[in-house]
Design a protein around this motif. Structure first.
Motif, short mmCIF file in Angstrom:
data_model
loop_
_atom_site.label_atom_id
_atom_site.label_comp_id
_atom_site.label_asym_id
_atom_site.label_seq_id
_atom_site.Cartn_x
_atom_site.Cartn_y
_atom_site.Cartn_z
N VAL A 123 6.27 52.61 50.89
CA VAL A 123 6.19 53.27 52.20
C VAL A 123 6.86 52.36 53.22
CG1 VAL A 123 4.69 54.25 53.97
CG2 VAL A 123 4.02 54.39 51.57
N VAL A 124 7.84 52.89 53.96
CA VAL A 124 8.57 52.13 54.97
C VAL A 124 8.16 52.64 56.36
CG1 VAL A 124 10.83 51.39 55.80
CG2 VAL A 124 10.49 51.88 53.37
N CYS A 125 7.82 51.72 57.24
CA CYS A 125 7.40 52.09 58.60
C CYS A 125 8.22 51.29 59.61
CB CYS A 125 5.91 51.81 58.81
SG CYS A 125 4.82 52.71 57.67
N ALA A 126 8.41 51.88 60.79
CA ALA A 126 9.15 51.20 61.87
C ALA A 126 8.49 51.51 63.21
CB ALA A 126 10.61 51.65 61.88
N VAL A 127 8.27 50.45 64.01
CA VAL A 127 7.66 50.59 65.33
C VAL A 127 8.49 49.76 66.32
CG1 VAL A 127 5.57 50.27 66.70
CG2 VAL A 127 5.38 50.82 64.28
N SER A 128 8.70 50.33 67.51
CA SER A 128 9.49 49.63 68.52
C SER A 128 8.61 48.65 69.30
CB SER A 128 10.14 50.63 69.48
OG SER A 128 9.15 51.16 70.35
N ALA A 129 9.24 47.82 70.11
CA ALA A 129 8.52 46.84 70.92
C ALA A 129 7.68 47.51 72.00
CB ALA A 129 9.50 45.86 71.56
N THR A 130 7.98 48.78 72.32
CA THR A 130 7.20 49.51 73.33
C THR A 130 6.20 50.47 72.70
OG1 THR A 130 8.93 51.20 73.45
CG2 THR A 130 9.04 49.38 75.04
N GLY A 131 6.07 50.46 71.36
CA GLY A 131 5.06 51.28 70.70
C GLY A 131 5.55 52.59 70.15
N ILE A 132 6.85 52.87 70.23
CA ILE A 132 7.40 54.11 69.65
C ILE A 132 7.54 53.91 68.14
CG2 ILE A 132 9.35 55.70 69.65
CD1 ILE A 132 9.97 54.73 72.50
N TYR A 133 7.12 54.90 67.36
CA TYR A 133 7.20 54.75 65.91
C TYR A 133 8.13 55.80 65.31
CZ TYR A 133 4.11 58.79 65.25
OH TYR A 133 3.58 60.04 65.25
N VAL A 134 8.76 55.41 64.21
CA VAL A 134 9.60 56.31 63.45
C VAL A 134 8.74 56.88 62.33
CG1 VAL A 134 11.67 56.48 61.99
CG2 VAL A 134 11.66 54.97 63.98
N PRO A 135 8.86 58.17 62.01
CA PRO A 135 8.05 58.72 60.91
C PRO A 135 8.25 57.91 59.63
CG PRO A 135 9.13 60.49 62.11
CD PRO A 135 9.65 59.21 62.68
N PRO A 136 7.18 57.72 58.84
CA PRO A 136 7.28 56.89 57.64
C PRO A 136 8.13 57.53 56.55
CG PRO A 136 5.17 57.98 57.71
CD PRO A 136 5.84 58.29 59.02
N MET A 137 8.67 56.68 55.70
CA MET A 137 9.46 57.15 54.56
C MET A 137 8.75 56.75 53.27
SD MET A 137 13.43 56.43 53.49
CE MET A 137 13.23 54.65 53.46
N PHE A 138 8.58 57.72 52.36
CA PHE A 138 7.96 57.49 51.06
C PHE A 138 9.05 57.47 49.99
CE2 PHE A 138 4.67 59.09 53.74
CZ PHE A 138 3.50 58.49 53.31
N ILE A 139 9.04 56.42 49.18
CA ILE A 139 10.04 56.28 48.12
C ILE A 139 9.30 56.33 46.79
CG2 ILE A 139 11.90 54.87 47.17
CD1 ILE A 139 12.03 53.45 49.91
N PHE A 140 9.52 57.37 46.01
CA PHE A 140 8.86 57.54 44.72
C PHE A 140 9.76 57.05 43.58
CE2 PHE A 140 6.86 60.64 47.49
CZ PHE A 140 5.52 60.51 47.17
N LYS A 141 9.14 56.61 42.52
CA LYS A 141 9.89 56.11 41.36
C LYS A 141 10.31 57.30 40.50
CE LYS A 141 9.67 52.86 37.51
NZ LYS A 141 8.84 51.93 36.72
N ARG A 142 11.52 57.78 40.76
CA ARG A 142 12.09 58.92 40.02
C ARG A 142 13.61 58.83 40.08
NH1 ARG A 142 9.15 63.61 39.02
NH2 ARG A 142 11.06 64.80 39.27
N LYS A 143 14.27 59.52 39.15
CA LYS A 143 15.73 59.58 39.17
C LYS A 143 16.22 60.75 40.02
CE LYS A 143 16.73 57.27 34.78
NZ LYS A 143 17.42 57.38 33.46
N ARG A 144 15.47 61.85 39.99
CA ARG A 144 15.88 63.05 40.72
C ARG A 144 14.80 63.44 41.72
NH1 ARG A 144 17.34 63.76 35.46
NH2 ARG A 144 19.58 64.00 35.05
N MET A 145 15.23 63.95 42.85
CA MET A 145 14.33 64.39 43.89
C MET A 145 13.70 65.72 43.50
SD MET A 145 12.89 63.82 46.74
CE MET A 145 12.00 64.75 47.96
N ASN A 146 12.42 65.87 43.81
CA ASN A 146 11.69 67.12 43.56
C ASN A 146 10.92 67.46 44.83
OD1 ASN A 146 9.90 69.17 42.72
ND2 ASN A 146 9.87 68.37 40.63
N GLN A 147 11.10 68.69 45.32
CA GLN A 147 10.46 69.09 46.57
C GLN A 147 8.95 69.12 46.49
OE1 GLN A 147 11.91 69.43 49.52
NE2 GLN A 147 13.81 68.79 48.49
#
Length: 266
Positions: A214-238
């Motif tokens: 799980v990757v997260c990003a927050v700015s110095a003023t408290g603004i956050y970017v939605p988190p990114m989930f990285i699953f262990k797979r070769k192909r993406m599945n919705q």
């Protein structure tokens, strides 16, 4: 568990007898041999007390192997090893104590066959140095250790300050990004079970976990970017996005960890 030793024998003389013996010796009313016979105080105890300017109640048991300064040296060595990411285990400390005593030619009762100080000495040392405790260390790679040091961190912040001043970058444009790994196997806690069982099991989703980042990003003023989930797979599945909201980012990688291309996409 630390052991609390209870003395089985007591001294054959009373503290008041020792005081009277010393008083008569200093007033030359008795000789050393006469004081030993009259008050039943050991000769070595009387001699030691006569050499001191003030009366001190003699300590019971064996004399300490290391003096205060030597124990402080051991404590400093333990703390330095911890700061260097090479911690000292209880057995290592007992081995170091034995070698330290041998190198300084100190009188000790450590086991010369195993070349270890005793467990009682270890527990006593820990009780005398409350600033040290037994902890479970977090595994840290050599790459992180060599990269994260005072010189590198100071250099990073110097460059950051230079760039921020040069381009007048506001706080809401400065982000801190971090990642964390989540296992699909839940951590087991201690449970109540019948006595005598050799092995106790608890149901989990698997015996070996699959890493999910799980990757997260927050700015110095408290603004956050939605988190990114990285699953262990070769192909993406919705189906991986099922149950999530519309702002999360989901992707896959063969290892389950982030890489350069995924970072740029994020």
């Amino acid at each position: 568990m630390p052991r609390h030793y209870k003395r089985k024998t007591e001294t054959k003389y009373k503290i008041e007898d020792l005081r009277h013996a010393l008083e008569e010796l200093r007033n030359k009313k008795l000789t050393l041999s006469q004081a030993v016979i009259k008050y039943h105080v050991p000769k070595t105890t009387l001699l030691k007390q006569l050499k001191q300017n003030e009366f001190k109640i003699p300590k019971k048991g064996r004399s300490a192997v290391f003096n205060k300064e030597q124990e402080i040296q051991l404590e400093k060595y333990i703390l330095d090893c911890c700061k260097s990411f090479y911690g000292v285990t209880p057995n290592s400390l007992r081995r170091i104590a034995f070698r330290f005593a041998e190198a300084n030619k100190l009188k000790h009762s450590f086991n010369k066959e195993s070349q270890l100080a005793g467990k009682d000495w270890y527990y006593g040392f820990m009780s005398r140095h409350p600033s040290i405790s037994l902890r479970i260390p977090e595994a840290t790679s050599l790459n992180r250790i060599t990269a994260f040091n005072a010189a590198e961190v100071n250099l990073f912040f110097e460059h950051l300050k230079t760039i921020q001043t040069k381009h007048n970058i506001p706080g809401h444009r400065i982000f801190n990004i971090d990642e964390t790994g989540i296992s699909t196997v839940q951590k087991n806690y201690k449970i109540l079970a019948p006595k005598g069982l050799e092995q106790i099991a608890k149901a989990t989703s698997g015996e070996r976990g699959v890493p999910t980042t799980v990757v997260c990003a927050v700015s110095a003023t408290g603004i956050y970017v939605p988190p990114m989930f990285i699953f262990k797979r070769k192909r993406m599945n919705q189906l991986l996005t099922k149950g999530g909201n519309s702002v999360i980012i989901v992707t896959v990688s063969e290892s389950g960890w982030i890489n350069e291309s995924i970072f740029q996409d994020y």
